[in-house]
Structures are given as structure tokens and as C-alpha cells.
Design a protein around this motif. Structure first.
Motif: not given
Length: 516
Positions: A165-169, A219, A221, A242-244
Motif C-alpha cells: 500500500l501507499k500510506l499517508d500519515a 482506500e 482512513t 492514516f490514509h491507506a
């Protein structure tokens, strides 16, 4: 020369030296010649102008000041000898009088002193927990997962799947000018259901459970609040959103646990039983290492509580310099400067030195001092043959991380070889001191001391009579220190300095072999 001394509370000696009335005249002529060598005086070559010319040009006061400096430089070693002072660092000239006779006042930091008290009464049971079959099975299961084959899947993610996955935090409530972004489109792979805190705790244990039911391209969150004792300093007590974005899902097929699998692991493993034996030995070594760390830390703390230690402020300052130097080197390996690091933890250097570095340096210094004193009292020394074996062992260890040709070239350097020999001596002495400390704490030291008496009286030394006792003899070698490695560069870098290994005596005495 007359000497007066006064021992101060900060472990420094105040020395007042009174000189004969006419001694300054002798140094005035030397002072004038010294001034003449620095001065450009018309008609004279450097250093050749006569005394009366220097006196007329520079004055009595300038010559007298220069003479006092020469007097102090010449007589300081004799002053220390007469005062019977062993300095830990260069002393300082606090004052020199203008009166006749001249009096010079020095402040000299003294060598540290340590009184271990009744250290032989120290007691602490040594008992490493046995490795269970369950631990061996869990370890082999993790190995099995490492050898698993991955097949792409279009089904929703489930437990046991490998998810990329691509992960934003980001922080949900950043403080002041704190940067909210923690991760930005960071690539992450997660095996759902693996919550081993040592193997798969990023971003946090149980993270993969949030991905169950998602498909490729899906996706989600969600938030997580990090505990106050989180290993991520910046995130302690903070809530993170987190957003996956799921990129791929793969189903893992695990290999069968048979002799073929055991042989595929490598390391000349023959069959499953051999693999289990090797894994158990490895886990036992790890368990002992971890136990030893806590065991010796507690023992040294007990030594410190009963010991009386005195040292000058300069000694602690010197230790603080070592701590800062070590952290600076570690930061440099990560391409970060100390000033940048201090900005990340939002501390001025002076405050950081006082709150973080000073306590760590103090603990490291005091631990080192008590172990040095223990080595001296117990007459622990390093023999030539032992040192050679340790030196060879270190070279063997280095061959795993350094190009053998480069290592061979380095060893031709006398400076490098000497440094390696000193590190080997320190490692070896450290082990012997900790082993001695354990013997004292477990009562073995008293047993050893009683054996010669028993033999002299015609009695045989007491022997352990059970299999368990025999196993204990095998399972209790001295704690071994690992080769130096880069330290962590967070606040924990300071705490890491407090381990028993880093508190080892700093130098070793080489003892010549008794054989001829």
C-alpha cells in the motif's frame, strides 16, 4: 618554598605556594629575554636587547607579569610533588599576589576516589529462563513465512495476506509550529495478522487489521494514538490519522515443515531436528544476552548505592564531551548535524547538555569508576594469551562486515593494530569484571575462596550433584560485549550509554605469561 593545601567539597585541592622574596628577580631577567624575542627593537637582533632597554621600553610591571608566568610554569610540578597531589586534569592559577613574598594560589582537580564498601556482601540470584518449545515453534513459523510464495489475489484482503500500500500519515493536533506531516505516499508492505512487536510493529502493532476487507485500489482512513512509551519519540501521546491506498494483495503459500525446508534455510542444516536445535541455541543466546543486560545493570546499581565516589567537576565535563562526541558521530552517519538534531527535539544546546547529556555522562562515569575499582581490588588482569585470542576473535568478527583485503591492509598500520588491541583488552577485562561481579553476587566467590582451605584440611571441595547443577555450570559463561556499533540518535541515545557494557573499565593491565 612554603606550601599550604585545602581540600574543597568539589574534590579539588586549593594549593597556596609562597616563594622566597628574591626568586622573582631571577625570573625577571628570563622574562626580559622572552619579551625581547617577540619584540622588534631598533638596533638589536631578536632576543639580544639588554635588560635595561626592555625595562625602559616595556616597564617594570610588564616584566614582572611575564616573570610570574615563568615562575609558575617552572615550579608547578614541584608544587604538586610537595603537596602530594595527583591531578586528574591540568590545574588553574586562581591568583598570584603582588605582595612580597609572592603567593600563588592554584585550584587542582583530583583523581576520582572510590570506596566500594562491603561489596562482597552483594547478592543476587542468577537464573536465565529456559527457552520453551513454543518459542522455538514461533520462531520457525516466522522463518516459514519468510520462505512463503506470494500469488496475486483479487479477493478482499484477509488475515495472512501480503498487502502492499501507499500510506499517508499526519498529526491530528500539531502543536505550535510542529509539522503535521508524518508520512507522504510512503510504500509499506504488511502481512495481516502479524503483530510480533519485534518483527512487524510499523506503523504500530495491529495496523494490518485495518486493511481486512479492502480490495486492490481500495482506500481507508483511520486514526491511532501512540502510547507515551512509544519508541517513536515524536509520536508519543499523539493521535495520528492514516490514509491507506491498497496497491496489491497477495496470498501467501507457506512451505511444508520438513527436512527439505530445513535444508533450504542454509547454514549446513541437515534436517528439521537439526534446525530446531540451532534455533533453540540461538534463542538461548538471545535470552541470556537480554537477561545479562538487566542482571548486571541491577548489580552495578547496587554497587553504586553502597559506594562512596568523589570526582572533580572537570572529570564529569570530560565525560560529557565523550557523550556529545559519540552522538555527533552517530548523527554524521545519518548525514545530520548536531544543530539540526537539536532543532528537531526543540532544545537549546545548553539545556540539552544539562537535561540529557549530563545525567547520562554522570551515570556512565560512576559505573565505570566502580568497575575499575572492583577490577583493582580483585586484582583482575588480562594475560597475553587471553588478549591474543580476543584480538583474533575481533578480527574474525570484522571479516563479516569489512572487506578482508581492506582489513588486511588496515592491520599493517601500527596505529590501527594498537587501537584494536586496546579495544580487545577492554572487552576482555569487561567480561572478566562482570564475571567476577556475578561470582560475588551468587556466592561462588566464597566457594572458590573456601576450596583451598578445604583441600588444606584434607577435604574435597563441594561439588554440585544434580544434572540441573551441571547444566547451570555450562549455561553461565561471562557476559560478552558486542563489537562497537552506531548508537541511536534520539533521546534514547543518552539512555543507551547506561548499559553495563558501556560502563566497562576503560583500560586493561597486560600481564605477562607465567610460562617460560
Amino acid at each position: 618554598m612554603k606550601i599550604e593545601t585545602e581540600l574543597r567539597d568539589d574534590h579539588q585541592m586549593k594549593i597556596v605556594a609562597e616563594f622566597e622574596a628574591d626568586i622573582l628577580e631571577k625570573y625577571k631577567h628570563q622574562a626580559a629575554r622572552k619579551i625581547a624575542t617577540r619584540a622588534k627593537i631598533p638596533g638589536f637582533r631578536p632576543g639580544k636587547a639588554p635588560y635595561d632597554v626592555i625595562l625602559r621600553l616595556y616597564g617594570e610591571e610588564a616584566i614582572a607579569e611575564e616573570a610570574k608566568g615563568l615562575l609558575v610554569d617552572d615550579t608547578y610540578p614541584a608544587i604538586l610533588d610537595e603537596a602530594k597531589v595527583n591531578p586528574a586534569a591540568p590545574g588553574s592559577l586562581e591568583e598570584i599576589s603582588e605582595t612580597d613574598p609572592i603567593k600563588a594560589t592554584f585550584l587542582v582537580p583530583l583523581e576520582p576516589t572510590v570506596d566500594l564498601g562491603d561489596y562482597k556482601s552483594l547478592r543476587k540470584k542468577y537464573s536465565v529462563k529456559a527457552v520453551t518449545e513454543k518459542q522455538v515453534n514461533e520462531f520457525i513459523e516466522r522463518m516459514r513465512k519468510n520462505f512463503a510464495t506470494a500469488e496475486p489475489s483479487t479477493d478482499p484482503a484477509k488475515e495472512g495476506d501480503l498487502v502492499a500500500l501507499k500510506l499517508d500519515a499526519k498529526l491530528t493536533q500539531p502543536v505550535d509550529d510542529e509539522k503535521p506531516e508524518v508520512l507522504k505516499e510512503s510504500p509499506v508492505q504488511v502481512v495481516i495478522g502479524e503483530n510480533d512487536p519485534e518483527e512487524n510493529d510499523f506503523p504500530y502493532p495491529g495496523f494490518g487489521d485495518n486493511l481486512i476487507g479492502l480490495k486492490e485500489g481500495g482506500e481507508k482512513t483511520f486514526t491511532y494514538t501512540y502510547p507515551e512509551d512509544s519508541k517513536y519519540d515524536r509520536l508519543r501521546g499523539k493521535e495520528v490519522e492514516f490514509h491507506a491506498l491498497i496497491e496489491s494483495i497477495k496470498t501467501l503459500t507457506l512451505p511444508e515443515l520438513n527436512d527439505e525446508f530445513a535444508q533450504s534455510v542454509g547454514g549446513n542444516i541437515e534436517d528439521m531436528q537439526n534446525l530446531r536445535d540451532v534455533v533453540k541455541t540461538q534463542l538461548e543466546d538471545q535470552a541470556k544476552e537480554e537477561y545479562d543486560r538487566g542482571y548486571f545493570d541491577e548489580l552495578i546499581e547496587k554497587l553504586l548505592k553502597s559506594a562512596k565516589i568523589a570526582y572533580a567537576p572537570q572529570t564529569l565535563d570530560h565525560e560529557m564531551e565523550h557523550v556529545v562526541e559519540s552522538i555527533t558521530q552517530d548523527l554524521a552517519q545519518q548525514h545530520m548535524e548536531l544543530d539540526t538534531y537539536l532543532k528537531t527535539i526543540k532544545k537549546e544546546k545548553a539545556a540539552w547538555m544539562e537535561s540529557d547529556v549530563k545525567p547520562a555522562a554522570q551515570k556512565r562515569l560512576e559505573r565505570s569508576l566502580v568497575l575499575d575499582e572492583l577490577a583493582k581490588l580483585e586484582k583482575i588482569e588480562v594475560g597475553n594469551e587471553e588478549l591474543q585470542n580476543e584480538f583474533n576473535q575481533m578480527i574474525n568478527e570484522m571479516q563479516y562486515s569489512v572487506d578482508p583485503k581492506e582489513l588486511k591492509k588496515e592491520l599493517k598500520s601500527e596505529r590501527f593494530a594498537n587501537a584494536l588491541a586496546m579495544e580487545a583488552a577492554t572487552r576482555l577485562l569487561n567480561r572478566k569484571v562482570l564475571d567476577c561481579l556475578k561470582d560475588i553476587a551468587t556466592g561462588k566467590a566464597e566457594e572458590k575462596a573456601a576450596e583451598p582451605i578445604a583441600e588444606a584440611e584434607g577435604e574435597k571441595p563441594a561439588k554440585k550433584s544434580t544434572k540441573k547443577a551441571a547444566a547451570t555450570e555450562v549455561a553461565e559463561p561471562a557476559a560478552e560485549e558486542k563489537p562497537a556499533k552506531a548508537k541511536k540518535t534520539t533521546k534514547k541515545a543518552v539512555a543507551d550509554e547506561e548499559s553495563a557494557e558501556t560502563a566497562a573499565p576503560k583500560a586493561a593491565k597486560a600481564k605477562k605469561s607465567d610460562t617460560k
